[in-house]
Design a protein around this motif. Structure first.
Motif, PDB file in Angstrom:
ATOM      1  N   ARG A   1       0.845  -1.187   0.000  1.00  0.00           N
ATOM      2  CA  ARG A   1       0.000   0.000   0.000  1.00  0.00           C
ATOM      3  C   ARG A   1       0.887   1.245   0.000  1.00  0.00           C
ATOM      4  NH1 ARG A   1      -4.365  -0.804  -1.923  1.00  0.00           N
ATOM      5  NH2 ARG A   1      -5.182   1.055  -0.887  1.00  0.00           N
ATOM      6  N   PRO A   2       0.385   2.342  -0.557  1.00  0.00           N
ATOM      7  CA  PRO A   2       1.209   3.570  -0.593  1.00  0.00           C
ATOM      8  C   PRO A   2       1.640   3.989   0.819  1.00  0.00           C
ATOM      9  CG  PRO A   2      -0.781   3.817  -1.949  1.00  0.00           C
ATOM     10  CD  PRO A   2      -0.931   2.532  -1.196  1.00  0.00           C
ATOM     11  N   GLY A   3       2.921   4.247   0.982  1.00  0.00           N
ATOM     12  CA  GLY A   3       3.425   4.723   2.266  1.00  0.00           C
ATOM     13  C   GLY A   3       3.497   3.666   3.345  1.00  0.00           C
ATOM     14  N   MET A   4       3.407   2.419   2.924  1.00  0.00           N
ATOM     15  CA  MET A   4       3.316   1.316   3.898  1.00  0.00           C
ATOM     16  C   MET A   4       4.595   1.163   4.736  1.00  0.00           C
ATOM     17  SD  MET A   4       2.454  -2.632   2.939  1.00  0.00           S
ATOM     18  CE  MET A   4       4.124  -3.032   2.429  1.00  0.00           C
ATOM     19  N   LEU A   5       4.403   0.866   6.002  1.00  0.00           N
ATOM     20  CA  LEU A   5       5.519   0.569   6.896  1.00  0.00           C
ATOM     21  C   LEU A   5       5.673  -0.952   7.038  1.00  0.00           C
ATOM     22  CD1 LEU A   5       4.803   3.105   9.797  1.00  0.00           C
ATOM     23  CD2 LEU A   5       6.320   3.418   7.810  1.00  0.00           C
ATOM     24  N   TYR A   6       6.907  -1.346   7.310  1.00  0.00           N
ATOM     25  CA  TYR A   6       7.199  -2.757   7.567  1.00  0.00           C
ATOM     26  C   TYR A   6       7.415  -2.924   9.075  1.00  0.00           C
ATOM     27  CZ  TYR A   6       7.894  -2.850   2.556  1.00  0.00           C
ATOM     28  OH  TYR A   6       7.711  -2.737   1.208  1.00  0.00           O
ATOM     29  N   ALA A   7       6.600  -3.738   9.673  1.00  0.00           N
ATOM     30  CA  ALA A   7       6.762  -3.986  11.110  1.00  0.00           C
ATOM     31  C   ALA A   7       7.418  -5.341  11.310  1.00  0.00           C
ATOM     32  CB  ALA A   7       5.412  -3.941  11.813  1.00  0.00           C
ATOM     33  N   ARG A   8       8.213  -5.433  12.360  1.00  0.00           N
ATOM     34  CA  ARG A   8       8.881  -6.686  12.700  1.00  0.00           C
ATOM     35  C   ARG A   8       8.827  -6.862  14.220  1.00  0.00           C
ATOM     36  NH1 ARG A   8       8.514  -7.741   8.234  1.00  0.00           N
ATOM     37  NH2 ARG A   8       9.967  -8.654   6.751  1.00  0.00           N
ATOM     38  N   LEU A   9       8.889  -8.114  14.633  1.00  0.00           N
ATOM     39  CA  LEU A   9       8.783  -8.428  16.059  1.00  0.00           C
ATOM     40  C   LEU A   9      10.109  -8.948  16.593  1.00  0.00           C
ATOM     41  CD1 LEU A   9       5.371 -10.323  15.853  1.00  0.00           C
ATOM     42  CD2 LEU A   9       5.748  -7.942  16.564  1.00  0.00           C
ATOM     43  N   LEU A  10      10.420  -8.545  17.813  1.00  0.00           N
ATOM     44  CA  LEU A  10      11.582  -9.108  18.507  1.00  0.00           C
ATOM     45  C   LEU A  10      11.096 -10.251  19.384  1.00  0.00           C
ATOM     46  CD1 LEU A  10      14.657  -8.763  19.149  1.00  0.00           C
ATOM     47  CD2 LEU A  10      13.921  -7.533  21.201  1.00  0.00           C
ATOM     48  N   SER A  11      11.760 -11.397  19.235  1.00  0.00           N
ATOM     49  CA  SER A  11      11.385 -12.586  19.989  1.00  0.00           C
ATOM     50  C   SER A  11      12.370 -12.834  21.122  1.00  0.00           C
ATOM     51  CB  SER A  11      11.406 -13.817  19.068  1.00  0.00           C
ATOM     52  OG  SER A  11      10.180 -13.919  18.385  1.00  0.00           O
ATOM     53  N   SER A  12      11.878 -13.440  22.190  1.00  0.00           N
ATOM     54  CA  SER A  12      12.773 -13.798  23.293  1.00  0.00           C
ATOM     55  C   SER A  12      13.670 -14.962  22.897  1.00  0.00           C
ATOM     56  CB  SER A  12      11.963 -14.218  24.523  1.00  0.00           C
ATOM     57  OG  SER A  12      12.837 -14.805  25.483  1.00  0.00           O
ATOM     58  N   PRO A  13      14.977 -14.843  23.186  1.00  0.00           N
ATOM     59  CA  PRO A  13      15.845 -16.008  22.974  1.00  0.00           C
ATOM     60  C   PRO A  13      15.726 -17.011  24.117  1.00  0.00           C
ATOM     61  CG  PRO A  13      17.146 -14.175  23.796  1.00  0.00           C
ATOM     62  CD  PRO A  13      15.724 -13.669  23.648  1.00  0.00           C
ATOM     63  N   HIS A  14      15.132 -16.600  25.216  1.00  0.00           N
ATOM     64  CA  HIS A  14      15.066 -17.459  26.402  1.00  0.00           C
ATOM     65  C   HIS A  14      13.711 -18.160  26.492  1.00  0.00           C
ATOM     66  CE1 HIS A  14      18.793 -15.699  27.678  1.00  0.00           C
ATOM     67  NE2 HIS A  14      18.264 -14.478  27.557  1.00  0.00           N
ATOM     68  N   ALA A  15      13.738 -19.385  26.996  1.00  0.00           N
ATOM     69  CA  ALA A  15      12.511 -20.161  27.126  1.00  0.00           C
ATOM     70  C   ALA A  15      11.747 -19.812  28.399  1.00  0.00           C
ATOM     71  CB  ALA A  15      12.844 -21.651  27.115  1.00  0.00           C
ATOM     72  N   ALA A  16      12.456 -19.318  29.382  1.00  0.00           N
ATOM     73  CA  ALA A  16      11.813 -18.909  30.642  1.00  0.00           C
ATOM     74  C   ALA A  16      12.638 -17.772  31.228  1.00  0.00           C
ATOM     75  CB  ALA A  16      11.752 -20.075  31.611  1.00  0.00           C
ATOM     76  N   ALA A  17      11.983 -16.677  31.474  1.00  0.00           N
ATOM     77  CA  ALA A  17      12.711 -15.513  31.979  1.00  0.00           C
ATOM     78  C   ALA A  17      11.716 -14.470  32.445  1.00  0.00           C
ATOM     79  CB  ALA A  17      13.603 -14.927  30.880  1.00  0.00           C
ATOM     80  N   LYS A  18      12.238 -13.485  33.155  1.00  0.00           N
ATOM     81  CA  LYS A  18      11.455 -12.294  33.431  1.00  0.00           C
ATOM     82  C   LYS A  18      12.149 -11.122  32.772  1.00  0.00           C
ATOM     83  CE  LYS A  18       8.958 -13.861  37.380  1.00  0.00           C
ATOM     84  NZ  LYS A  18       8.760 -13.887  38.825  1.00  0.00           N
TER      85      LYS A  18
END
Lengths: 324, 720
Positions: free
Chosen positions: B40-57
């Motif tokens: 679409r005109p002027g479209m932004l690309y979004a991306r997600l950051l994923s956790s490398p850890h399986a359990a964390a706070k």
């Protein structure tokens, strides 16, 4: 992927200069079939990528003495289609056809295959060639089903990914290397590889401003073959491969050489296998015995002993294929 | 007057024939636009950051450097940094998002986000329930005495461990969408979804709009398999970013995220004891099963599968909660697991009896709900694969290092038609539009809708325009559980019949007959008894004057269409037989031939029905031989979140596939039944049984990798 300079030198000298300007911060690109992925995934983050694609003298395959002088940028398809290779190096054709991907063999090169980074999953997750995490040796203590069964007493336990190196080593190939100031050296192909002590040492013995320019492949009246075990028929990489080459001296093997792939951080040369084959009758019994000899000294990790078994089988079948 | 009931199978022009997909050319030429293709005109690309850890706070997230990357428009934390909502439960969990004017800038920005984690202990291994540290759930404890007695009294019995690894959907097209707020204040969304009509509901909160202001359009999608019913967190995040930035946004999961968080099919493992009388009648089943799809554990394992009438049964079943993304419906949830475990144990029992596997299955079909169907299908499948010539007892393997074997699996599924509505419009110029808010997952739904309408209206296929994939069309159910074809065929038949009858009202006086005497056939409205008395379709439609006519049809799940006629059905059986070769020196398994015999009631399009089964067999070979989410116990990370080591079968790997659809009395005299789940259930069982037949020992778990085949041979004392 980080932002980087993309250099397209037209000559070997220019390529070496470009690499020398940014020591340790450049990455050489051949076909790019794996490097582009590694760049996108941040496995490598060079400041400069030096593509060899525009250096014409690296693309040719020429007769030289009793063999071939193969430019490092000759594609895998060119290699597999070359009459001299087809006639004298069936093991190389088998290795290339085994990749199972027209996309890769049409753009991938012999130099790129030899110098490619390991496909070790810990390395690809960013834990380094010597994969460590909180003081733990990830390969030794983790999932090592595809890892090294030879040469794994040091910190590096990945396996070399080259599909051509075992065949080239068995055929006695040499690598022509050019480096700083245009200095040339010629090395036995097996000397191109090492098991690094530290991740930053890389998986080849090349200095950061050196490139492989040619492979010198002697061709003669040798029997040769390669056998690899792949999980899939289609695009996939071998779990184990074995290449052999020998002369048929009245029904006995002479000048026997071999190379194993995907079993050690470098293409593995089994002295015990070569010894067992040299002078032995070319029959099934010998093939099995040499297979067993090839497995001598293996040091499997917690869950890859099956690769020791596969090594025996691959060597046996390579010899049988070469005899046929 | 046209009737809703399906015409007899031998009287149809289109239904039940082999008809190519209408959108085949668009797909094969690239004209078909998938979500990822929308720009679409002027479209932004979004991306997600994923956790490398399986359990964390998560204790801190710093977005400053990410926001400085040229081209970046924004960066956002997607998880709290304070108790109690800051817990990461699996590797891949969404931590932050960025949006930029290019994909490259968005990717680079992700590398600049600094996150502080307090790493916690994790459990990712689901193969050993005894090491689950109290993470088990849902064990049942039925009375044991009768079963124990039956086991000790069984004349023949075997005990074994069987199972299959947790896999993921590995959708070719990853999850995600493109979204845009229009100048009209409405939200326009192009998602990859299995649930067009209800998709918008998940975006209400993020958009702040009512559902009638959210317009969803999914014309093509590249695989869902049960994992694309809702808009997901990624959907809501992209809408929120679009709202905040005022720009269209494209957010699709990266390949590693697709494999990490797109959804899991739970693993299943079971210790099984099964017994029989000496003549080969199964008399007792006892199993202790566990499995995990991740953080939610796993549902109860429905064993013994198909052979539900075994007289003495005890089943214990529990889920184990691990630090992996949770279970998400995967074609025929629970069935492939239950099928593998049941059929493997039963085949082992046949081998113990030294009884032919086919004979054993035939002997025990009385213990199933559909003995006649299975008997017929087993015989057809056996003929197709040349069973008589190839079969051998497990104790009598073929010579050489490449050993050949046959294996059987049988399955069942419901497949009732979903709630669905269709609108058919007949225009005065004769043009016909069919509109329905369903979706085509690649299986041919668009084509099936057109076939039913054209058949009902007596028109060639190209005279009907089938409109699907938009939530502005009449609502139709989510494509899950093989409920689509029954629902859309019924509602489209109903709508077409209603519209046609309105047209017949106009035609009847012109031809001087009553409406009841008319039929639509061969591009004409004709008197059924004297077809020479007719009006061509266009001429008939010209009687409408200025206004088109329309019919709105509806199928209510389990209750039929508007006049109460039941056009769908449920309950099918299928039989699959695999012919494999196993290299007993390398452990490699090769599929020679793979036969599937399947019923699905009345067939709408024989070609796409067969194609659905071929696809299922390929997916089945894939999970039987290759697929496995491999997690690292030390780091808690998935080691093969790529398509290099998360292997999918290539066409070179699947062997010769043969499909037979059941037709004729008892099959196409039924209503239309869904086909999405059934044929993907039994491949693991059939292939595992074939490998056991070939090599003389059972490889206990899928996938059947060289490593596992060699281990089983070694354990069985059969390694060369």
């Amino acid at each position: 992927m980080n932002a980087f300079e993309y250099a397209m030198p037209k000559s070997i000298d220019e390529a070496i200069s470009l690499l020398s300007e940014t020591p340790g911060e450049s990455q050489v690109m051949a076909g790019g079939t794996d490097l582009v992925t590694a760049l996108k995934q941040g496995i490598v983050s060079p400041k400069r990528v030096v593509s060899l694609r525009h250096i014409d003298e690296l693309k040719s395959i020429e007769a030289s003495g009793d063999g071939l002088r193969i430019g490092a940028m000759a594609t895998l398809d060119d290699l597999a289609a070359h009459d001299g290779v087809k006639a004298g190096a069936a093991s190389i054709v088998t290795a290339i056809k085994g990749i199972g991907s027209q996309q890769i063999t049409s753009i991938g090169t012999i130099g790129g295959d030899l110098c490619q980074l390991p496909r070790d999953w810990y390395f690809r997750l960013g834990f380094g060639l010597v994969a460590q995490y909180e003081g733990k040796d990830l390969v030794a203590e983790g999932d090592n089903r595809y890892h090294a069964i030879f040469g794994n007493d040091g910190p590096a336990k990945f396996v070399n990914a080259s599909v051509l190196a075992p065949a080239l080593i068995a055929l006695g190939a040499k690598a022509s290397v050019v480096g700083s100031g245009g200095a040339k050296r010629e090395i036995a192909l097996e000397e191109l590889f090492h098991a690094p002590k530290k991740s930053e040492d890389g998986n080849t013995t090349l200095a950061s401003n050196e490139i492989v320019t040619h492979i010198l492949l002697p061709l003669g009246a040798r029997k040769n073959a390669l056998y690899h075990v792949k999980p899939r028929h289609g695009l996939d990489w071998p779990i184990v491969s074995a290449a052999v080459a020998f002369e048929n001296d009245g029904g006995k093997a002479k000048n026997a050489r071999g190379g194993l792939g995907h079993v050690a951080p470098m293409p593995w040369v089994s002295a015990s296998a070569a010894k067992a084959l040299e002078g032995a009758a070319l029959d099934e019994d010998t093939a099995a015995k040499v297979g067993a000899a090839a497995a001598e000294g293996a040091s499997p990790l917690s869950r890859n002993a099956y690769k020791v078994h596969l090594t025996k089988v691959a060597v046996k079948r390579a010899i049988l294929a070469a005899m046929a | 007057m046209a009737k809703n009931a399906w015409p007899p199978a031998d009287k149809t022009v289109l239904m039940g024939k082999r008809i190519a997909r209408l959108d085949g050319p668009a797909k094969s030429t690239g004209r078909a636009k998938y979500a990822y293709d929308m720009n679409r005109p002027g479209m932004l690309y979004a991306r997600l950051l994923s956790s490398p850890h399986a359990a964390a706070k998560v204790t801190a997230i710093n977005l400053d450097e990410a926001k400085k990357v040229p081209g970046v428009v924004g960066a956002w934390a997607e998880i709290a940094t304070a108790e109690p909502d800051n817990e990461v439960r699996y590797a891949g969990e969404i931590i932050a998002s960025v949006a930029a004017t290019s994909e490259e800038a968005a990717r680079e920005a992700l590398t600049k986000i600094q996150v502080q984690y307090q790493v916690l202990p994790h459990l990712v291994d689901d193969t050993d329930a005894t090491k689950s540290d109290g993470r088990e759930q849902g064990e049942d404890k039925p009375d044991a005495a009768a079963v124990d007695a039956a086991i000790s009294g069984a004349e023949v019995k075997v005990s074994g461990k069987y199972g299959l690894a947790c896999i993921t959907h590995a959708c070719h097209e990853s999850h995600g969408q493109v979204c845009e707020f229009g100048a009209d204040g409405n939200l326009y969304v192009w998602p990859s979804t299995q649930n067009v009509s209800a998709y918008a509901g998940g975006l209400k909160d993020a958009s702040g709009l009512a559902v009638n202001q959210i317009f969803v359009d999914c014309q093509y999608m590249g695989g869902g398999f049960g994992s694309k019913f809702d808009s997901g967190r990624w959907g809501a995040i992209s809408v929120r970013i679009s709202k905040e930035t005022g720009k269209p946004v494209k957010l699709m999961l990266e390949r590693d995220q697709e494999l990490l968080i797109g959804g899991n099919r739970p693993s299943a493992y079971a210790d099984v004891t099964v017994g029989a009388t000496k003549d080969g009648t199964i008399s007792v089943w006892s199993s202790n099963a566990w499995g995990s799809g991740g953080m939610g554990g796993a549902g109860r394992l429905g064993v013994p599968y198909v052979f539900t009438k075994i007289p003495n049964v005890r089943t214990l079943s529990k889920g184990v909660r691990t630090n992996r993304r949770g279970a998400v419906a995967w074609r025929a949830p629970g069935h492939p697991q239950a099928c593998l475990i049941t059929m493997a144990a039963i085949a082992d029992l046949a081998a113990e009896l030294k009884m032919d596997e086919l004979e054993f299955f035939l002997k025990n079909v009385a213990l199933t709900d559909r003995p006649e169907v299975y008997t017929e299908e087993l015989k057809i499948a056996a003929d197709m694969i040349g069973y008589k010539d190839k079969a051998h007892l497990r104790s009598n393997p073929t010579p050489g290092t490449l050993k050949r074997g046959l294996g059987i699996g049988i399955h069942t599924w419901g497949g009732i038609g979903n709630d669905s509505q269709t609108e058919v419009v007949i225009n005065p110029d004769g043009a016909v539009s069919v509109s329905i808010g369903t979706q085509d997952l690649g299986v041919g739904t668009r084509t099936a809708v057109a076939i039913v309408a054209a058949e009902t209206l007596g028109l060639p296929l190209d005279k009907v325009q089938a409109n699907i994939g938009k939530n502005s069309y009449p609502p139709s159910g989510a494509s899950g559980g093989s409920t689509t074809i029954g629902g859309v065929s019924a509602s489209t038949r109903d709508a077409s019949t209603i519209a046609l009858n309105a047209l017949l009202e106009k035609v009847a006086p012109v031809l001087g007959v009553t409406v009841d005497e008319l039929e639509a056939r061969d591009g004409k409205i004709q008197v059924a008894a004297t077809p020479s008395k007719s009006l061509p379709w266009a001429k008939a439609c010209s009687l409408l004057g200025q206004m088109p006519i329309s019919g709105r049809g509806e199928n209510k799940r389990g209750k039929g269409v508007s006049d109460g006629t039941i056009l769908d059905d449920q309950g099918v059986g299928g039989v699959q037989i695999a012919d494999v070769s196993v290299d007993v020196e390398t452990g490699q398994v090769f599929i020679n031939e793979f036969v599937a015999v399947q019923d699905c009631g009345r067939i709408v399009d024989l070609l796409t029905a067969e194609s659905q089964v071929y696809g299922a067999l390929i997916m089945g070979v894939t999970y039987a031989l290759y697929e496995e989410c491999i997690y690292d116990n030390i780091t808690g990370r998935m080691l093969n979140a790529d398509l290099e080591f998360y292997r999918l079968a290539t066409l070179a790997d699947v062997g010769k596939l043969k499909v037979h659809m059941m037709t004729g009395p008892g099959y196409d005299t039924r209503g239309v039944i869904g086909l999405g789940e059934p044929p993907v259930i039994a491949p693991g069982a059939a292939i595992s049984n074939a490998v056991a037949n070939a090599i003389g020992v059972r490889v206990p778990t899928l996938p059947l990798t060289p490593e596992k085949v060699l281990a089983a041979l070694e354990q069985g004392g059969k390694l060369a």
